[in-house]
Write a protein that holds these residues in place. Structure first.
Motif, PDB file in Angstrom:
ATOM      1  N   UNK A  30       0.807  -1.370  -0.002  1.00 32.30           N
ATOM      2  CA  UNK A  30       0.085  -0.077  -0.093  1.00 32.30           C
ATOM      3  C   UNK A  30       0.852   1.306   0.177  1.00 32.30           C
ATOM      4  N   UNK A  31       1.999   1.309   0.587  1.00 27.09           N
ATOM      5  CA  UNK A  31       2.875   2.272   0.485  1.00 27.09           C
ATOM      6  C   UNK A  31       3.507   2.715  -0.911  1.00 27.09           C
ATOM      7  N   UNK A  32       3.618   1.698  -1.594  1.00 26.13           N
ATOM      8  CA  UNK A  32       4.059   2.049  -3.181  1.00 26.13           C
ATOM      9  C   UNK A  32       2.783   2.711  -3.642  1.00 26.13           C
ATOM     10  N   UNK A  33       1.531   2.095  -3.409  1.00 25.74           N
ATOM     11  CA  UNK A  33       0.365   2.956  -4.005  1.00 25.74           C
ATOM     12  C   UNK A  33       0.365   4.419  -3.679  1.00 25.74           C
ATOM     13  N   UNK A  34       0.593   4.844  -2.569  1.00 31.34           N
ATOM     14  CA  UNK A  34       0.731   5.988  -2.079  1.00 31.34           C
ATOM     15  C   UNK A  34       1.791   6.996  -2.526  1.00 31.34           C
ATOM     16  N   UNK A  35       2.878   6.390  -2.773  1.00 31.36           N
ATOM     17  CA  UNK A  35       3.913   7.163  -3.516  1.00 31.36           C
ATOM     18  C   UNK A  35       3.736   7.010  -4.659  1.00 31.36           C
ATOM     19  N   UNK A  36       3.255   6.288  -5.576  1.00 30.23           N
ATOM     20  CA  UNK A  36       2.899   6.506  -7.014  1.00 30.23           C
ATOM     21  C   UNK A  36       1.767   7.559  -7.228  1.00 30.23           C
ATOM     22  N   UNK A  37       0.646   7.319  -6.283  1.00 31.03           N
ATOM     23  CA  UNK A  37      -0.248   8.422  -6.345  1.00 31.03           C
ATOM     24  C   UNK A  37       0.341   9.913  -6.102  1.00 31.03           C
ATOM     25  N   UNK A  38       1.308   9.844  -5.154  1.00 28.51           N
ATOM     26  CA  UNK A  38       1.747  11.184  -4.842  1.00 28.51           C
ATOM     27  C   UNK A  38       2.533  12.015  -6.109  1.00 28.51           C
ATOM     28  N   UNK A  39       3.368  10.803  -6.527  1.00 28.72           N
ATOM     29  CA  UNK A  39       4.053  11.546  -7.577  1.00 28.72           C
ATOM     30  C   UNK A  39       3.499  11.367  -9.065  1.00 28.72           C
ATOM     31  N   UNK A  40       2.200  11.230  -9.012  1.00 27.78           N
ATOM     32  CA  UNK A  40       1.246  11.115 -10.384  1.00 27.78           C
ATOM     33  C   UNK A  40       1.737  10.018 -11.217  1.00 27.78           C
ATOM     34  N   UNK A  41       1.795   8.821 -10.648  1.00 29.94           N
ATOM     35  CA  UNK A  41       1.980   7.888 -11.684  1.00 29.94           C
ATOM     36  C   UNK A  41       0.797   6.993 -11.608  1.00 29.94           C
ATOM     37  N   UNK A  42      -0.461   7.172 -12.268  1.00 33.06           N
ATOM     38  CA  UNK A  42      -1.645   6.457 -11.966  1.00 33.06           C
ATOM     39  C   UNK A  42      -1.672   5.103 -12.118  1.00 33.06           C
ATOM     40  N   UNK A  43      -1.062   4.619 -13.225  1.00 31.92           N
ATOM     41  CA  UNK A  43      -0.766   3.180 -13.502  1.00 31.92           C
ATOM     42  C   UNK A  43      -0.143   2.333 -12.583  1.00 31.92           C
ATOM     43  N   UNK A  44       1.009   2.946 -12.212  1.00 36.80           N
ATOM     44  CA  UNK A  44       1.750   2.331 -11.102  1.00 36.80           C
ATOM     45  C   UNK A  44       0.840   2.620  -9.682  1.00 36.80           C
ATOM     46  N   UNK A  45       0.056   3.404  -9.405  1.00 37.74           N
ATOM     47  CA  UNK A  45      -0.660   3.575  -8.531  1.00 37.74           C
ATOM     48  C   UNK A  45      -1.729   2.394  -8.517  1.00 37.74           C
ATOM     49  N   UNK A  46      -2.359   2.290  -9.675  1.00 36.42           N
ATOM     50  CA  UNK A  46      -3.624   1.110  -9.768  1.00 36.42           C
ATOM     51  C   UNK A  46      -2.889  -0.330  -9.543  1.00 36.42           C
ATOM     52  N   UNK A  47      -1.498  -0.332 -10.153  1.00 39.13           N
ATOM     53  CA  UNK A  47      -0.903  -1.746 -10.083  1.00 39.13           C
ATOM     54  C   UNK A  47      -0.344  -2.234  -8.815  1.00 39.13           C
ATOM     55  N   UNK A  48       0.079  -0.986  -8.069  1.00 35.18           N
ATOM     56  CA  UNK A  48       0.562  -1.455  -6.859  1.00 35.18           C
ATOM     57  C   UNK A  48      -0.712  -1.620  -5.714  1.00 35.18           C
ATOM     58  N   UNK A  49      -1.859  -0.927  -6.031  1.00 33.27           N
ATOM     59  CA  UNK A  49      -3.025  -1.210  -5.102  1.00 33.27           C
ATOM     60  C   UNK A  49      -3.611  -2.672  -5.540  1.00 33.27           C
ATOM     61  N   UNK A  50      -3.514  -3.093  -6.550  1.00 31.66           N
ATOM     62  CA  UNK A  50      -3.856  -4.311  -6.985  1.00 31.66           C
ATOM     63  C   UNK A  50      -2.984  -5.488  -6.710  1.00 31.66           C
ATOM     64  N   UNK A  51      -1.713  -5.211  -6.627  1.00 32.14           N
ATOM     65  CA  UNK A  51      -0.884  -6.186  -6.235  1.00 32.14           C
ATOM     66  C   UNK A  51      -1.045  -6.365  -4.658  1.00 32.14           C
ATOM     67  N   UNK A  52      -0.988  -5.430  -4.131  1.00 25.10           N
ATOM     68  CA  UNK A  52      -1.191  -5.401  -2.586  1.00 25.10           C
ATOM     69  C   UNK A  52      -2.362  -6.265  -2.139  1.00 25.10           C
ATOM     70  N   UNK A  53      -3.314  -5.983  -2.829  1.00 30.18           N
ATOM     71  CA  UNK A  53      -4.709  -6.537  -2.522  1.00 30.18           C
ATOM     72  C   UNK A  53      -4.546  -7.988  -2.693  1.00 30.18           C
ATOM     73  N   UNK A  54      -3.961  -8.355  -3.876  1.00 27.64           N
ATOM     74  CA  UNK A  54      -3.794  -9.888  -4.270  1.00 27.64           C
ATOM     75  C   UNK A  54      -2.920 -10.413  -3.558  1.00 27.64           C
ATOM     76  N   UNK A  55      -1.593  -9.986  -3.430  1.00 25.10           N
ATOM     77  CA  UNK A  55      -0.668 -10.722  -2.328  1.00 25.10           C
ATOM     78  C   UNK A  55      -1.218 -10.843  -1.041  1.00 25.10           C
ATOM     79  N   UNK A  56      -1.906  -9.868  -0.240  1.00 28.07           N
ATOM     80  CA  UNK A  56      -2.267  -9.519   0.955  1.00 28.07           C
ATOM     81  C   UNK A  56      -3.519 -10.855   1.214  1.00 28.07           C
TER      82      UNK A  56
END
Length: 106
Positions: A30-56
Motif C-alpha cells: 500500500x505504501x507504493x500505492x501512496x508514493x505512486x499516487x503522490x508522484x502522479x503515476x496512476x498506472x503504477x498506483x493502480x498496479x501497486x494497489x492491485x498487487x497489494x490486495x492480491x498478495x495480501x
C-alpha cells in the motif's frame, strides 16, 4: 541448566493470532500505492494497489486455511497497513507542523 526452555511442540498457542503478520507483509505494498499516487503515476498506483490486495489476500487465505488466523485477523491487518501507509504519507509529505518541529530541532 538453560534459562529458557524452547517450545518444540507443533500445537498452536491460544490467543496469539492477532493481527496476521504474514498478511501485513502482503499489504505492505500500500505504501507504493501512496508514493505512486503522490508522484502522479496512476498506472503504477493502480498496479501497486492491485498487487497489494492480491498478495495480501493470497497470504491471508493461506494463513486462514492453515488455521493460524481468523478472517478478522487478516481484515484488521489490511486496515492497519492501509492506515499506516496513509499516516506515513501524510507525515512525510503534508504535515507542516511535523516539518516545522524537525527544523526547530536542528
Amino acid at each position: 541448566r538453560a534459562y529458557y526452555q524452547p517450545l518444540f511442540s507443533s500445537a498452536p498457542e491460544p490467543s496469539k493470532s492477532f493481527p496476521s503478520g504474514h498478511s501485513t507483509c502482503g499489504f505492505y505494498f500500500f505504501c507504493v500505492y501512496f508514493l505512486a499516487k503522490r508522484y502522479r503515476y496512476p498506472l503504477l498506483a493502480r498496479g501497486a494497489f492491485a498487487f497489494s490486495i492480491i498478495l495480501g489476500s493470497l497470504l491471508s487465505l493461506a494463513r486462514i486455511v492453515q488455521g493460524g488466523h481468523f478472517i478478522s485477523d487478516v481484515v484488521i491487518a489490511a486496515i492497519i497497513m492501509w492506515l499506516t501507509a496513509y499516516f506515513v504519507d501524510f507525515v512525510v509529505f503534508d504535515a507542516k507542523w511535523f516539518k516545522s518541529k524537525l527544523r526547530e530541532q536542528h
